[in-house]
Design a protein around this motif. Structure first.
Motif, mmCIF file in Angstrom:
data_model
loop_
_atom_site.group_PDB
_atom_site.id
_atom_site.type_symbol
_atom_site.label_atom_id
_atom_site.label_comp_id
_atom_site.label_asym_id
_atom_site.label_seq_id
_atom_site.Cartn_x
_atom_site.Cartn_y
_atom_site.Cartn_z
ATOM 1 N N ALA A 148 -5.631 4.806 3.041
ATOM 2 C CA ALA A 148 -6.779 4.750 2.127
ATOM 3 C C ALA A 148 -6.429 3.957 0.880
ATOM 4 C CB ALA A 148 -7.212 6.173 1.766
ATOM 5 N N MET A 149 -5.208 4.153 0.375
ATOM 6 C CA MET A 149 -4.805 3.388 -0.817
ATOM 7 C C MET A 149 -4.666 1.907 -0.492
ATOM 8 S SD MET A 149 -2.342 5.651 -3.129
ATOM 9 C CE MET A 149 -2.909 7.192 -3.813
ATOM 10 N N MET A 150 -4.211 1.624 0.725
ATOM 11 C CA MET A 150 -4.128 0.215 1.117
ATOM 12 C C MET A 150 -5.526 -0.412 1.113
ATOM 13 S SD MET A 150 -2.793 -1.460 4.664
ATOM 14 C CE MET A 150 -4.339 -1.488 5.522
ATOM 15 N N PHE A 151 -6.512 0.304 1.663
ATOM 16 C CA PHE A 151 -7.869 -0.234 1.688
ATOM 17 C C PHE A 151 -8.475 -0.284 0.287
ATOM 18 C CE2 PHE A 151 -7.873 0.886 6.264
ATOM 19 C CZ PHE A 151 -8.199 -0.373 6.729
ATOM 20 N N ALA A 152 -8.036 0.603 -0.595
ATOM 21 C CA ALA A 152 -8.599 0.620 -1.951
ATOM 22 C C ALA A 152 -8.012 -0.491 -2.819
ATOM 23 C CB ALA A 152 -8.346 1.979 -2.592
ATOM 24 N N PHE A 153 -6.698 -0.724 -2.686
ATOM 25 C CA PHE A 153 -6.045 -1.660 -3.605
ATOM 26 C C PHE A 153 -5.761 -3.028 -2.988
ATOM 27 C CE2 PHE A 153 -5.045 2.445 -5.479
ATOM 28 C CZ PHE A 153 -5.353 2.205 -6.796
ATOM 29 N N ALA A 154 -5.535 -3.086 -1.694
ATOM 30 C CA ALA A 154 -5.211 -4.373 -1.061
ATOM 31 C C ALA A 154 -6.002 -4.485 0.230
ATOM 32 C CB ALA A 154 -3.708 -4.444 -0.786
ATOM 33 N N ASN A 155 -7.309 -4.500 0.096
ATOM 34 C CA ASN A 155 -8.178 -4.461 1.271
ATOM 35 C C ASN A 155 -8.065 -5.758 2.087
ATOM 36 O OD1 ASN A 155 -10.138 -4.003 3.102
ATOM 37 N ND2 ASN A 155 -11.741 -3.459 1.638
ATOM 38 N N PRO A 156 -7.551 -5.675 3.321
ATOM 39 C CA PRO A 156 -7.420 -6.898 4.123
ATOM 40 C C PRO A 156 -8.774 -7.413 4.622
ATOM 41 C CG PRO A 156 -6.705 -4.993 5.374
ATOM 42 C CD PRO A 156 -7.030 -4.495 4.025
ATOM 43 N N LEU A 157 -9.790 -6.556 4.617
ATOM 44 C CA LEU A 157 -11.099 -6.974 5.125
ATOM 45 C C LEU A 157 -11.787 -7.951 4.167
ATOM 46 C CD1 LEU A 157 -12.330 -3.473 6.313
ATOM 47 C CD2 LEU A 157 -11.249 -5.238 7.670
ATOM 48 N N LEU A 158 -11.399 -7.882 2.884
ATOM 49 C CA LEU A 158 -12.031 -8.759 1.903
ATOM 50 C C LEU A 158 -11.530 -10.204 2.012
ATOM 51 C CD1 LEU A 158 -12.140 -6.550 -1.306
ATOM 52 C CD2 LEU A 158 -14.035 -7.246 0.118
ATOM 53 N N PHE B 253 1.073 0.686 -5.400
ATOM 54 C CA PHE B 253 -0.032 -0.239 -5.126
ATOM 55 C C PHE B 253 -0.516 -0.925 -6.401
ATOM 56 C CE2 PHE B 253 -0.502 1.906 -1.007
ATOM 57 C CZ PHE B 253 -0.722 0.794 -0.210
ATOM 58 N N LYS B 254 -0.338 -0.254 -7.531
ATOM 59 C CA LYS B 254 -0.836 -0.810 -8.790
ATOM 60 C C LYS B 254 0.141 -1.842 -9.383
ATOM 61 C CE LYS B 254 -4.125 0.161 -11.972
ATOM 62 N NZ LYS B 254 -5.530 -0.002 -11.663
ATOM 63 N N TYR B 255 1.441 -1.536 -9.316
ATOM 64 C CA TYR B 255 2.393 -2.349 -10.085
ATOM 65 C C TYR B 255 3.339 -3.209 -9.256
ATOM 66 C CZ TYR B 255 0.823 0.575 -13.915
ATOM 67 O OH TYR B 255 0.042 1.201 -14.835
ATOM 68 N N PHE B 256 3.458 -2.957 -7.959
ATOM 69 C CA PHE B 256 4.400 -3.722 -7.135
ATOM 70 C C PHE B 256 3.714 -5.021 -6.700
ATOM 71 C CE2 PHE B 256 7.008 -3.660 -2.952
ATOM 72 C CZ PHE B 256 7.768 -4.702 -3.424
ATOM 73 N N ARG B 257 4.153 -6.140 -7.272
ATOM 74 C CA ARG B 257 3.447 -7.408 -7.074
ATOM 75 C C ARG B 257 3.682 -8.007 -5.678
ATOM 76 N NH1 ARG B 257 -0.677 -7.030 -9.658
ATOM 77 N NH2 ARG B 257 -0.335 -6.289 -11.772
ATOM 78 N N GLY B 258 4.889 -7.908 -5.182
ATOM 79 C CA GLY B 258 5.173 -8.534 -3.885
ATOM 80 C C GLY B 258 4.928 -7.620 -2.707
ATOM 81 N N LEU B 259 3.952 -6.744 -2.849
ATOM 82 C CA LEU B 259 3.725 -5.718 -1.825
ATOM 83 C C LEU B 259 3.153 -6.311 -0.537
ATOM 84 C CD1 LEU B 259 3.485 -2.600 -1.271
ATOM 85 C CD2 LEU B 259 1.147 -2.819 -2.007
ATOM 86 N N VAL B 260 3.735 -5.884 0.606
ATOM 87 C CA VAL B 260 3.154 -6.208 1.914
ATOM 88 C C VAL B 260 2.677 -4.880 2.493
ATOM 89 C CG1 VAL B 260 3.555 -7.326 4.127
ATOM 90 C CG2 VAL B 260 4.865 -8.038 2.142
ATOM 91 N N PRO B 261 1.361 -4.673 2.616
ATOM 92 C CA PRO B 261 0.844 -3.334 2.920
ATOM 93 C C PRO B 261 1.290 -2.749 4.255
ATOM 94 C CG PRO B 261 -0.912 -4.737 2.096
ATOM 95 C CD PRO B 261 0.269 -5.621 2.313
ATOM 96 N N LEU B 262 1.272 -3.559 5.324
ATOM 97 C CA LEU B 262 1.544 -2.968 6.640
ATOM 98 C C LEU B 262 2.963 -2.397 6.783
ATOM 99 C CD1 LEU B 262 -0.395 -5.024 9.308
ATOM 100 C CD2 LEU B 262 -0.736 -2.675 8.563
ATOM 101 N N PRO B 263 4.015 -3.122 6.374
ATOM 102 C CA PRO B 263 5.350 -2.502 6.422
ATOM 103 C C PRO B 263 5.452 -1.252 5.550
ATOM 104 C CG PRO B 263 5.561 -4.840 6.131
ATOM 105 C CD PRO B 263 4.109 -4.538 5.997
ATOM 106 N N LEU B 264 4.749 -1.252 4.423
ATOM 107 C CA LEU B 264 4.771 -0.059 3.565
ATOM 108 C C LEU B 264 4.196 1.145 4.306
ATOM 109 C CD1 LEU B 264 4.685 0.472 0.031
ATOM 110 C CD2 LEU B 264 2.627 1.366 1.012
#
Lengths: 91, 130
Positions: free
Chosen positions: A77-87, B95-106
């Motif tokens: 949910a946080m991934m979709f809220a902060f780094a939404n890949p769908l956008l 999610f707020k402060y980590f700039r080089g974040l790659v979501p899927l591995p996280l």
């Protein structure tokens, strides 16, 4: 431009509904699981009080295991809220 | 709370944490090969979040309680709430402060680490019951 903003709003609104469902249903499931386990713990502890220290460790570990899908859901949910890949599709 | 319960909880947590670290490092290695350094760091950060949360919960669960089943259960539930809060706050900060974040591995590191927490149950049927 107008269409893009409209699509963005659409994706964001559906994403919010999805996030709510992920967190809400996950929380309901975790609550049911934990309540069943706590019920069993109280039952076992009242029948055999000498097993309480052993049961305590098991309950602690099983709580973490029951909550696993909920924690994964919160992460998603946080991934979709902060780094939404769908956008990324709408540019 | 007596010492037996404290030792039991600590031993279970240590056993689980060992497997969590192994799984996190494995996922991080795979991420490094597939998607690079940022992905590997993201996977490690995801796994570390769960381990830190579990440690906070364990410290909370080890605090003295009344010794009756009701108070023990209440303290365990408090520990679980604290654990979830720590994990949620850490994830929010990442999610707020980590700039080089790659979501899927996280998410992968997080999921692997959470699911590996059940490995602590391997200790249940041998040493704990002696």
């Amino acid at each position: 431009m107008g269409n893009t903003v409209q699509y963005l709003a659409l994706v964001q609104s559906y994403t919010i509904i999805g996030i709510s469902l992920i967190i809400g249903l996950g929380a309901v499931a975790a609550c049911i699981g934990i309540s069943l386990m706590c019920c069993s713990f109280l039952n076992g502890a009242s029948r055999q009080p000498e097993l309480i220290p052993t049961l305590q460790g098991k309950v602690f570990l099983l709580m973490g295991l029951i909550d696993a899908p909920f924690i994964i859901g919160v992460g998603l949910a946080m991934m979709f809220a902060f780094a939404n890949p769908l956008l990324a599709v709408i540019k | 709370m007596n010492n037996v319960a404290k030792i039991t909880i600590s031993r279970d947590f240590i056993k689980a944490a060992r497997w969590q670290i192994i799984i996190t490092v494995l996922i991080s290695g795979v991420s490094l090969m597939v998607a690079g350094m940022d992905a590997a760091v993201s996977a490690i950060v995801g796994g570390t979040t769960v381990i830190v949360g579990g440690f906070a919960g364990m410290m909370m669960a080890r605090r003295p309680n009344g010794g009756t089943p009701g108070t023990i259960l209440f303290s365990l539930l408090k520990a679980e709430v604290f654990r979830l809060l720590v994990i949620a706050v850490l994830l929010l900060m990442i999610f707020k402060y980590f700039r080089g974040l790659v979501p899927l591995p996280l998410i992968g590191g997080l999921a692997g680490s959470v699911l590996a927490a059940g490995a602590g149950l391997r200790t249940v049927n041998n040493k704990n019951d002696e």
